[in-house]
Design a protein around this motif. Structure first.
Motif, mmCIF file in Angstrom:
data_model
loop_
_atom_site.group_PDB
_atom_site.id
_atom_site.type_symbol
_atom_site.label_atom_id
_atom_site.label_comp_id
_atom_site.label_asym_id
_atom_site.label_seq_id
_atom_site.Cartn_x
_atom_site.Cartn_y
_atom_site.Cartn_z
ATOM 1 N N ARG C 8 0.832 -1.208 0.000
ATOM 2 C CA ARG C 8 0.000 0.000 0.000
ATOM 3 C C ARG C 8 0.869 1.261 0.000
ATOM 4 O O ARG C 8 0.530 2.252 -0.645
ATOM 5 C CB ARG C 8 -0.922 0.017 1.236
ATOM 6 C CG ARG C 8 -2.172 -0.823 1.109
ATOM 7 C CD ARG C 8 -3.091 -0.345 0.006
ATOM 8 N NE ARG C 8 -3.510 1.038 0.197
ATOM 9 C CZ ARG C 8 -3.767 1.885 -0.794
ATOM 10 N NH1 ARG C 8 -3.629 1.499 -2.047
ATOM 11 N NH2 ARG C 8 -4.145 3.125 -0.534
ATOM 12 N N GLY C 11 1.395 2.297 -3.254
ATOM 13 C CA GLY C 11 0.215 2.644 -4.039
ATOM 14 C C GLY C 11 -0.506 1.498 -4.714
ATOM 15 O O GLY C 11 -1.394 1.723 -5.536
ATOM 16 N N LEU C 12 -0.143 0.255 -4.398
ATOM 17 C CA LEU C 12 -0.866 -0.858 -5.024
ATOM 18 C C LEU C 12 -2.282 -0.949 -4.461
ATOM 19 O O LEU C 12 -2.530 -0.563 -3.323
ATOM 20 C CB LEU C 12 -0.151 -2.192 -4.764
ATOM 21 C CG LEU C 12 1.249 -2.381 -5.319
ATOM 22 C CD1 LEU C 12 1.661 -3.840 -5.178
ATOM 23 C CD2 LEU C 12 1.356 -1.930 -6.774
ATOM 24 N N SER C 13 -3.156 -1.506 -5.270
ATOM 25 C CA SER C 13 -4.477 -1.799 -4.722
ATOM 26 C C SER C 13 -4.424 -3.213 -4.147
ATOM 27 O O SER C 13 -4.046 -4.166 -4.824
ATOM 28 C CB SER C 13 -5.529 -1.619 -5.829
ATOM 29 O OG SER C 13 -6.195 -2.798 -6.067
ATOM 30 N N VAL C 14 -4.739 -3.314 -2.875
ATOM 31 C CA VAL C 14 -4.491 -4.563 -2.141
ATOM 32 C C VAL C 14 -5.785 -5.090 -1.529
ATOM 33 O O VAL C 14 -6.529 -4.350 -0.886
ATOM 34 C CB VAL C 14 -3.461 -4.327 -0.998
ATOM 35 C CG1 VAL C 14 -3.246 -5.605 -0.198
ATOM 36 C CG2 VAL C 14 -2.149 -3.806 -1.549
ATOM 37 N N LEU C 15 -6.027 -6.374 -1.762
ATOM 38 C CA LEU C 15 -7.149 -7.042 -1.112
ATOM 39 C C LEU C 15 -6.581 -8.110 -0.186
ATOM 40 O O LEU C 15 -5.783 -8.935 -0.610
ATOM 41 C CB LEU C 15 -8.062 -7.686 -2.163
ATOM 42 C CG LEU C 15 -9.166 -8.609 -1.644
ATOM 43 C CD1 LEU C 15 -10.208 -7.820 -0.864
ATOM 44 C CD2 LEU C 15 -9.839 -9.356 -2.800
ATOM 45 N N CYS C 62 -3.526 1.156 6.635
ATOM 46 C CA CYS C 62 -2.733 1.229 5.402
ATOM 47 C C CYS C 62 -3.570 1.390 4.144
ATOM 48 O O CYS C 62 -3.057 1.684 3.078
ATOM 49 C CB CYS C 62 -1.810 0.020 5.280
ATOM 50 S SG CYS C 62 -2.633 -1.482 4.698
ATOM 51 N N GLY C 63 -4.861 1.169 4.257
ATOM 52 C CA GLY C 63 -5.711 1.396 3.090
ATOM 53 C C GLY C 63 -5.967 0.151 2.250
ATOM 54 O O GLY C 63 -6.552 0.241 1.169
ATOM 55 N N ALA C 64 -5.539 -0.995 2.720
ATOM 56 C CA ALA C 64 -5.864 -2.237 2.006
ATOM 57 C C ALA C 64 -7.333 -2.578 2.261
ATOM 58 O O ALA C 64 -7.866 -2.286 3.328
ATOM 59 C CB ALA C 64 -4.977 -3.373 2.502
ATOM 60 N N ASP C 65 -7.986 -3.179 1.246
ATOM 61 C CA ASP C 65 -9.330 -3.701 1.484
ATOM 62 C C ASP C 65 -9.169 -4.960 2.304
ATOM 63 O O ASP C 65 -8.544 -5.915 1.846
ATOM 64 C CB ASP C 65 -10.024 -4.047 0.164
ATOM 65 C CG ASP C 65 -10.420 -2.791 -0.583
ATOM 66 O OD1 ASP C 65 -10.783 -1.803 0.081
ATOM 67 O OD2 ASP C 65 -10.335 -2.795 -1.826
ATOM 68 N N TYR C 66 -9.721 -4.970 3.480
ATOM 69 C CA TYR C 66 -9.501 -6.106 4.372
ATOM 70 C C TYR C 66 -10.818 -6.807 4.657
ATOM 71 O O TYR C 66 -11.747 -6.216 5.179
ATOM 72 C CB TYR C 66 -8.859 -5.600 5.671
ATOM 73 C CG TYR C 66 -8.673 -6.678 6.713
ATOM 74 C CD1 TYR C 66 -8.084 -7.898 6.374
ATOM 75 C CD2 TYR C 66 -9.075 -6.480 8.039
ATOM 76 C CE1 TYR C 66 -7.915 -8.891 7.326
ATOM 77 C CE2 TYR C 66 -8.894 -7.463 8.998
ATOM 78 C CZ TYR C 66 -8.326 -8.665 8.632
ATOM 79 O OH TYR C 66 -8.151 -9.651 9.562
ATOM 80 N N CYS C 98 -12.612 -12.543 -7.302
ATOM 81 C CA CYS C 98 -11.850 -11.354 -7.625
ATOM 82 C C CYS C 98 -10.701 -11.732 -8.533
ATOM 83 O O CYS C 98 -10.245 -12.877 -8.534
ATOM 84 C CB CYS C 98 -11.355 -10.638 -6.367
ATOM 85 S SG CYS C 98 -10.185 -11.590 -5.442
#
Lengths: 375, 94, 452
Positions: C8, C11-15, C62-66, C98
């Motif tokens: 994150r 800047g990666l989009s993280v699930l 951190c902004g990851a989709d959790y 996903c």
């Protein structure tokens, strides 16, 4: 290099090879059964366990008769095997169903059964269509889906635990003095006027007779002794659910409930070469169809799935062949190794050991493919 | 078999084998049922021998139990909910 | 968590899909709630927990989709990932899908199954189960507890039980030739001063001081009882004696959870010192399957600190592979992690060796022992089948049903490889492991069919 001698060497430890080897030791022959290293993708271990008649033999009346004879021999065959080994084969001859969804499938099935029964010479093609109402009457403990339009029913059909069958035949074979040699991959076959020498990396086997019954490898090995047999793989995927109480007492071509209560669902027909991965779409389609037939299955958990490869000849019927060039060498292949185990271990064994040729046996010769090509 | 080390903060009421139990919120069915009483959750589908939760982290599948009429649920992963009906599983009846 | 934080940061989009109900994994299980509501117990869990708590806080921010409570049950070749609720009533949870560009597997380790006669009796558990019950629900054993096995975790959990006043009636040390006690003081200073070991020593000291009967060189353990554990039969130098017990806690080390990496077809190798399978990876956690990497104890088991570092490193590699940073940037950014890794790692080979599982507990001597708990397949049945000429685990499975049950061979896989290897007198490396098919976790047919 370990050297061993026998009357017959059978190449192939799958259900066909083992049933032949088992039948031969019962006749008193000295037999060595050799099997390859990797058994992961074989039909013998990945099949659905049907002892099946309906639908088999379209276009070849001799095969219809052959199947009926095999089915008739099954109860005694199973009983003997169970007595000899103490294993339970879970063989049930309840009659089998082919369930139709919607009117179109129903009509197709009606036509098919009609055609089969007319083509069968002896009139022994014993399969009938039943209505949705009759079907529900036969299956009182489980509700049929709205689209179920009926089924074909054949009293000859049944099922078995295919893994126990394989294990029991192998075990009985060994008990009766047969030699099982796994982890052998055949590298060379030398033919002389009165015997065959089969070489693997570690062993050299000598025998008067040779039987090649090694599934998808049959083409390659048969060529070594001058026989042309062509087979191709076809992938089938199967799902197994958790156990539940016994509610579904008839096997069908796509759904059956095992003796332990788990449901087995099948099966796909895919030409994907030697790939034995399962795929999401196919598993999903199998599940969808099963739920359309029996909606209550939707709450059952899927525990396992697998894929295995069928061994198909061009017309999907057996090939039984003795080499012209090297008499004593035989190649045997069939998609229906389980259903035919009873006849392979008896009549086919007599053909190989005693040269007693069954009536009309040339029907199973691969020259039938050449004829078709010529037309 | 196990005891609670401190008083429960907030509870829900579940029904186990027809009996009401007040258990702390936020825990799994398995941990709720392991307090007091015996541990048996089911009988083995093969031999019928009694079985109880084992790994407590969703690996071994020993803690399978019937919840709200649906059998074979993973008790060690499922949190307790108000009025949940839980029953032991017996080896398959014919 | 570490990997998500680093990914994150670039800047990666993280699930993040987590099977557990809250962040923290197994080591820091239920950490947020513990800190909030049971602070006195939280402080008892030690310094690492403070660290875990800060990691969770950074992760949450951190902004990851959790997503918690999600079980992955199928991963397609193109990295389409299918997941389902781990806990919801199975009939009403829908599958989600996903599509990922890169997949990082960090599913951690599990306890090595320790098959012994009677290990299916209620009252026999792996020691981490008690840890889970303590951390997640504040439960402690009630009655007489016997601890048996080898490995640092057993000591740690033993001490925690003593701290909360549990009655431990015996400690059965099954480590190789009872080396535990003798080996520690003999270490070079540099190693001895390492925090893992000083801690290990103090734990051991504590158990000794509590006056708990401590038996080394145990050869047999058998759990006895009908519907619950009644006693533990112990065999030492040919003599047998019984200890009454309500709970027998077993531990024979931890092993990577390879269910997903096996399912994906990643190449694995046999780590002979600790006798388990591990996915083959490079220095960045890349597996043999394109776009799939691993971090943490689902590779070589190494504990929380190294796992965290491996998460940062695998994430930097991911960031680089996706074209966000250059190779040079990746290497520079990884420097502090590499230094930390080197610092933490030097003690591992020694620890792995010290707590090497002994053969007695890998291949049960007693033929009646169940190797497969689900289908109740005895060790003797496996041996007989191997003697019939079967060598590969999949054929063995089809002949015996071993590994066909609910747990999908998680509990018997290692034992099967070990038994076949012993019968054939080769290394398990030559025997291999079960092919792990989908579903990775059981799902309902309705979920699979996506029918309501």
């Amino acid at each position: 290099m370990i050297k061993e001698n026998a009357e017959v060497v059978v190449v192939g430890g799958g259900v066909i090879g083992v049933s032949l080897a088992y039948g031969m030791v019962k006749k008193g022959a000295k037999v060595i059964l050799i099997d390859k290293v990797d058994n992961r993708l074989t039909a013998s271990r990945g099949n659905f366990g049907l002892v099946w008649f309906q639908g088999k033999g379209k276009g070849m009346p001799r095969y219809v008769e052959w199947c009926i004879e095999a089915i008739e021999r099954w109860p005694e065959f199973a009983e003997n095997l169970e007595t000899e080994t103490g294993f339970n084969l879970n063989y049930e001859k309840t009659g089998g169903l082919e369930i139709c969804l919607g009117e179109e499938e129903h009509q197709e099935r009606v036509n098919f059964i009609e055609e089969m029964s007319q083509a069968s010479r002896s009139g022994r093609y014993d399969c009938e269509m039943i209505s949705r109402k009759e079907l529900q009457g036969m299956l009182p403990k489980i509700k049929l889906g709205k689209e179920v339009s009926g089924a074909s029913f054949c009293s000859h059909d049944g099922c078995v635990n295919p893994l126990n069958l394989l294990k029991a035949m192998n075990s009985s074979f060994q008990q009766k003095g047969g030699s099982f040699r796994p982890e052998q991959s055949v590298q060379k076959i030398e033919c002389s006027s009165n015997d065959f020498k089969i070489e693997t990396g570690t062993h050299s086997f000598n025998a008067e007779k040779l039987v090649i019954a090694c599934g998808l490898m049959t083409t390659k090995l048969a060529r070594m002794v001058g026989m042309k047999v062509s087979v191709i793989p076809e992938r089938g995927q199967i799902l197994v659910t958790e156990r539940t109480s016994r509610v579904f007492n008839y096997p069908t071509a796509g759904i059956r409930q095992n003796y332990d209560g788990s449901f087995m669902l099948g099966s796909s027909h895919e030409a994907v070469g030697y790939n034995i991965e399962t795929s999401y779409e196919v598993l999903q389609n199998i599940a969808k169809r099963a739920i359309r037939i029996l909606p209550s299955l939707k709450n059952l958990q899927l525990i396992r799935s697998w894929a295995a490869l069928r061994v198909l000849t061009p017309d999907q019927k057996p090939v039984y062949l003795e080499s012209d060039q090297y008499p004593g060498a035989h190649a045997i292949t069939s998609h229906s190794g389980v259903s035919l185990a009873s006849i392979h271990s008896s009549i086919l064994v007599e053909w190989i050991l005693e040269e007693r040729i069954p009536l009309g046996f040339t029907a199973f010769h691969p020259k039938r493919f050449n004829v078709q090509e010529a037309i | 078999m196990f005891k609670k080390q401190y008083e429960s903060h907030e509870t829900v009421s579940i029904i186990f084998e027809g009996k009401n139990l007040d258990v702390e919120i936020g825990q799994t069915v398995a941990s709720a049922l392991l307090v007091g009483g015996d541990m048996v959750f089911r009988s083995s589908v093969v031999s019928g021998q009694p079985r109880a939760p084992y790994c407590m982290m969703g690996v071994c599948f020993e803690c399978l139990i019937e919840i709200d009429g649906i059998p074979n649920q993973l008790a060690c992963m499922i949190p307790v909910r108000e009025a949940m009906k839980i029953k032991r599983q017996q080896k398959n009846k014919e | 968590m570490a990997a998500a934080i680093t990914a994150r940061a670039h800047g990666l989009s993280v699930l993040v899909l987590d099977e557990q109900p809250s962040a923290g994994g197994q080591i820091f299980r239920n950490i947020e709630s513990l800190e909030a509501t049971r602070n006195s117990e939280f402080s008892k869990l030690g310094q690492e927990y403070e660290f875990g708590s800060s990691l969770v806080r950074r992760f949450k921010k951190c902004g990851a989709d959790y997503f918690t409570d999600r079980s992955v049950w199928q991963i397609d070749n193109n990295l389409q990932i299918h997941h389902v609720s781990a806990s919801a009533s199975k009939s009403n949870s829908v599958i989600s899908h996903c599509q990922a560009k890169r997949l990082l597997i960090a599913v951690g380790a599990m306890e090595r199954p320790m098959p012994l006669p009677g290990w299916t009796i209620p009252g026999v558990m792996p020691c981490t189960a008690v840890d889970v019950l303590y951390k997640s629900s504040g439960l402690i054993p009630d009655g007489e507890v016997v601890l048996a096995g080898s490995g640092p975790l057993l000591l740690l959990i033993g001490c925690r039980l003593l701290d909360v006043g549990v009655h431990v009636s015996a400690f059965l040390d099954t480590s190789m030739n009872g080396a535990l006690l003798k080996a520690l003081p003999l270490l070079p200073n540099a190693l001895r001063s390492h925090k893992y070991l000083t801690r290990g020593l103090s734990l051991l000291w504590k158990i000794r001081k509590a006056g708990i009967p401590f038996y080394s060189g145990i050869q047999n353990i058998e759990a006895l009882g009908a519907s619950k554990l009644e006693k533990v039969r112990i065999g030492k130098s040919g003599k047998f004696f019984d200890v009454t017990a309500d709970l027998l806690l077993l531990h024979n080390g931890v092993v990577p959870n390879v269910q997903i990496t096996r399912n994906l077809g990643c190449e694995h190798r046999w780590y002979d010192v600790q006798r388990y399978w591990e996915p083959i990876v490079d220095d960045w956690g890349n597996t043999s399957v394109d776009h799939v990497s691993i971090a943490g104890d689902c590779g070589r088991v190494a504990g929380a600190a190294i796992s965290e570092v491996s998460g940062h490193l695998a994430a930097l590699e991911t960031v680089y592979q996706l074209g966000v940073i250059s190779k040079v940037e990746r290497d520079n950014l990884s420097q502090p992690h590499r230094i930390e890794l080197a610092r933490q790692k030097h003690v591992r080979p020694f620890l792995d060796k010290l707590f090497q599982p002994s053969k007695t507990w890998l291949v049960p001597e007693n033929d009646k022992t169940l190797a497969c708990r689900c289908e109740e397949v005895k060790v003797s049945e496996i041996r007989e089948t191997v003697r019939m000429g079967i060598k590969d685990p999949d054929s063995l499975k089809s002949m015996t049903r071993c590994g066909m049950g609910y747990c999908q061979a998680r509990m018997c896989g290692l034992t099967v490889s070990e038994i076949i290897a012993e019968e054939k007198k080769v290394s398990p490396e030559e025997i291999g492991y079960f092919r792990v098919r989908s579903p990775i976790r059981p799902i309902t047919l309705g979920q699979l069919a996506e029918i309501d």
